[in-house]
Design a protein around this motif. Sequence first.
Motif, PDB file in Angstrom:
ATOM      1  N   PHE A 138       0.820  -1.208   0.000  1.00 53.58           N
ATOM      2  CA  PHE A 138       0.000   0.000   0.000  1.00 53.58           C
ATOM      3  C   PHE A 138       0.859   1.264   0.000  1.00 53.58           C
ATOM      4  O   PHE A 138       0.482   2.263  -0.616  1.00 53.58           O
ATOM      5  N   HIS A 176       0.488   4.146  -2.790  1.00 52.42           N
ATOM      6  CA  HIS A 176       0.311   5.557  -2.454  1.00 52.42           C
ATOM      7  C   HIS A 176       1.364   6.416  -3.161  1.00 52.42           C
ATOM      8  O   HIS A 176       1.057   7.475  -3.719  1.00 52.42           O
ATOM      9  N   ILE A 217       0.696   9.395  -5.815  1.00 52.35           N
ATOM     10  CA  ILE A 217       0.939  10.760  -5.340  1.00 52.35           C
ATOM     11  C   ILE A 217       1.988  11.491  -6.171  1.00 52.35           C
ATOM     12  O   ILE A 217       1.844  12.679  -6.475  1.00 52.35           O
ATOM     13  N   ASP A 260      -7.220   6.902  -5.130  1.00 52.02           N
ATOM     14  CA  ASP A 260      -6.819   6.926  -3.721  1.00 52.02           C
ATOM     15  C   ASP A 260      -7.912   6.363  -2.812  1.00 52.02           C
ATOM     16  O   ASP A 260      -7.624   5.796  -1.763  1.00 52.02           O
ATOM     17  N   ASN A 262      -7.184   3.168  -0.347  1.00 51.87           N
ATOM     18  CA  ASN A 262      -7.228   3.346   1.105  1.00 51.87           C
ATOM     19  C   ASN A 262      -8.306   2.472   1.734  1.00 51.87           C
ATOM     20  O   ASN A 262      -8.115   1.913   2.818  1.00 51.87           O
ATOM     21  N   ARG A 272       1.384   6.117   4.837  1.00 47.14           N
ATOM     22  CA  ARG A 272       0.674   7.023   3.922  1.00 47.14           C
ATOM     23  C   ARG A 272       1.314   8.410   3.954  1.00 47.14           C
ATOM     24  O   ARG A 272       1.524   9.035   2.909  1.00 47.14           O
ATOM     25  N   ALA A 322       4.694   8.424   2.238  1.00 49.51           N
ATOM     26  CA  ALA A 322       4.551   8.401   0.780  1.00 49.51           C
ATOM     27  C   ALA A 322       4.345   9.795   0.222  1.00 49.51           C
ATOM     28  O   ALA A 322       4.835  10.125  -0.868  1.00 49.51           O
ATOM     29  N   VAL A 323       3.620  10.648   0.959  1.00 52.27           N
ATOM     30  CA  VAL A 323       3.405  12.031   0.511  1.00 52.27           C
ATOM     31  C   VAL A 323       4.733  12.775   0.447  1.00 52.27           C
ATOM     32  O   VAL A 323       5.027  13.482  -0.534  1.00 52.27           O
TER      33      VAL A 323
END
Length: 435
Positions: A26, A30, A34, A133, A137, A156, A159-160
């Motif tokens: 995951f 992400h 992103i 997304d 999620n 998460r 990942a941003v």
Amino acid sequence: MNTVDRNPALVVMNDSVRHGARQAMFGFLHLALIAPSIYLVLGLPLVLRQHGWSGTEIGFFQLAGLPAVFKFMLAAPVERMRWAAGHYKIWAIGVCVAYAVLLLAIGQQDLAVDGGRLFLMALGAGLMATWADIPVNALAIKVLPSSERMRAGGVRSAAVFLGAIIGGGLMLLVHERWGWQAPFVVMTIPILIGIGLLVVFKEPATELPAASTQGITARTALLAGYFKQPGANAWTLLLLSYFPLVGAAWIYLKPLLLDHGFAANQVAWVVGVLGSAVGALASIGTARLIVSIGVSRALVLFAGLNIVALGGLALLAWSGAGQIAFVVGAIALACTMGATSALAFGLMMGFTRPQYQAADYGMQASLFTLSRLLVLPLAGVMLDRFGYAGMLSSLTLAMLGVFALAMRQRHHIDRAVRDHQVSDANAFIKCKSNG
């Protein structure tokens, strides 16, 4: 196999490995979703400027990120159009395929003559990224036990930050080296890999909602049902105010450093690379801390750290400190923002109902994005009127109010999270047995 079943230690180890592999999958998904979004919003304006686009044209191009505000609306069809087997997985694969196609199509456009078409494609890509997304999620919430939610929130958030390094920095270097089309080809590859991972991933079967929740009645269940959860109102109020203040400071950190004597390349390295890397590490590291100290203490602790980081930057702006002090201030802000976003994402995953993971997550994500968009212009007005010191001081004072709100609501939210964990654990066991 029977030996494993009878040995609790081996069962725990196998579960830990399985959960770790799912977290990694995951996290990769992400990041794949992103990075292109960040490139379109933060990296592409520089490229467009190099190709002669005006400031107004570039400004309107930022509207490509607008679909993020409407996540709840995009979540509704995900919940209504259901399959008993592979529900969220099928949605994620379909939208990711459309996302990849649009990214490759953008790379084929001529910037000199296809500006309007480029914007529409970028808007479509932003829509697909936002839409993808939601089922990704929701699938994570569905297959991960409640004990893994905070860890998933940290992944998460990380990942941003990593997406900011790739989309806001590395892809610009790819463009400079290999041209306009190259970044879109490079960014499509991880999405295709992610689609492959989803294809082979086995999603547990889901019991379909009763027929009475379909059609018109479903809209009430999706919207009002979220707020009927214990603690949802308290958490939503905190969600609207907890992250946007420190997020606004992060957005204006680059011009702050630039106006205090940093060269443009220094700003890129300090904020874009070092700051994002620190934020990613803080996101991962604080997830375990949250589990250790509990949600109630974490809410207050991180709000307090945000006050220290914002207040410290305000003091630096007032005093006109040297560059080393500003670098330390930027790193401190990156740490607190990574911790805050990990907590926020973890709690967003926690406040979701079984069978409505996509809708409840989409609702919170829309509110999260909308609050950020509302705070940013206000912070810009304060910057123009009172300068950096005045803006940061105002954000610090507002954060004091958030700290007081966290002190008031922390036990209520913590109890609700623990109650959710009990009910989610039962639902997870049932879901696992169905799978």
